[in-house]
Design a protein around this motif. Structure first.
Motif, short mmCIF file in Angstrom:
data_model
loop_
_atom_site.label_atom_id
_atom_site.label_comp_id
_atom_site.label_asym_id
_atom_site.label_seq_id
_atom_site.Cartn_x
_atom_site.Cartn_y
_atom_site.Cartn_z
N HIS A 22 -2.00 -10.48 -5.58
CA HIS A 22 -0.57 -10.52 -5.85
C HIS A 22 0.11 -9.29 -5.23
O HIS A 22 -0.39 -8.17 -5.39
N LEU B 23 2.73 -7.52 -6.02
CA LEU B 23 3.14 -6.47 -6.95
C LEU B 23 1.97 -5.58 -7.35
O LEU B 23 2.14 -4.38 -7.58
N ALA B 24 0.78 -6.15 -7.42
CA ALA B 24 -0.41 -5.36 -7.73
C ALA B 24 -0.69 -4.37 -6.61
O ALA B 24 -1.03 -3.21 -6.85
N ILE C 144 1.53 -3.11 -4.50
CA ILE C 144 2.58 -2.08 -4.54
C ILE C 144 2.29 -1.07 -5.64
O ILE C 144 2.42 0.14 -5.43
N GLY C 145 1.88 -1.54 -6.81
CA GLY C 145 1.56 -0.63 -7.91
C GLY C 145 0.41 0.31 -7.59
O GLY C 145 0.49 1.51 -7.84
N VAL C 146 -0.65 -0.24 -7.03
CA VAL C 146 -1.81 0.59 -6.66
C VAL C 146 -1.42 1.57 -5.56
O VAL C 146 -1.83 2.74 -5.59
N ILE D 122 1.52 2.92 -4.95
CA ILE D 122 2.34 3.99 -5.53
C ILE D 122 1.47 4.98 -6.29
O ILE D 122 1.64 6.20 -6.18
N MET D 123 0.50 4.47 -7.05
CA MET D 123 -0.40 5.37 -7.79
C MET D 123 -1.24 6.22 -6.83
O MET D 123 -1.44 7.41 -7.06
#
Length: 62
Positions: free
Chosen positions: A31, A33-34, A36-38, A40-41
């Motif tokens: 996905h 969004l997953a 993008i989240g990873v 950013i982290m």
């Protein structure tokens, strides 16, 4: 297993090296969004690491 796959995908993208077959496979299974989240982290961790190195160098020289 998907989290490790996302981390691997993001790390390869940081280097700019990616095979088309691997990219197409990841796009079908992960996905956005997953990713993008990873990403950013991981950028936050990288910046934190750079700040820690700078602090260590500055405190070591004074």
């Amino acid at each position: 297993m998907k989290l490790l796959q996302i981390i691997r995908m993001v790390l390869w993208s940081f280097f700019g090296v990616r095979k088309r077959a691997g990219l197409e496979s990841d796009i079908r299974n992960i996905h956005p969004l997953a990713v993008i989240g990873v990403a950013i982290m991981m950028v936050g961790l990288f910046i934190g690491l750079l700040i820690a190195i700078v602090h260590a160098v500055i405190n070591g020289l004074m």
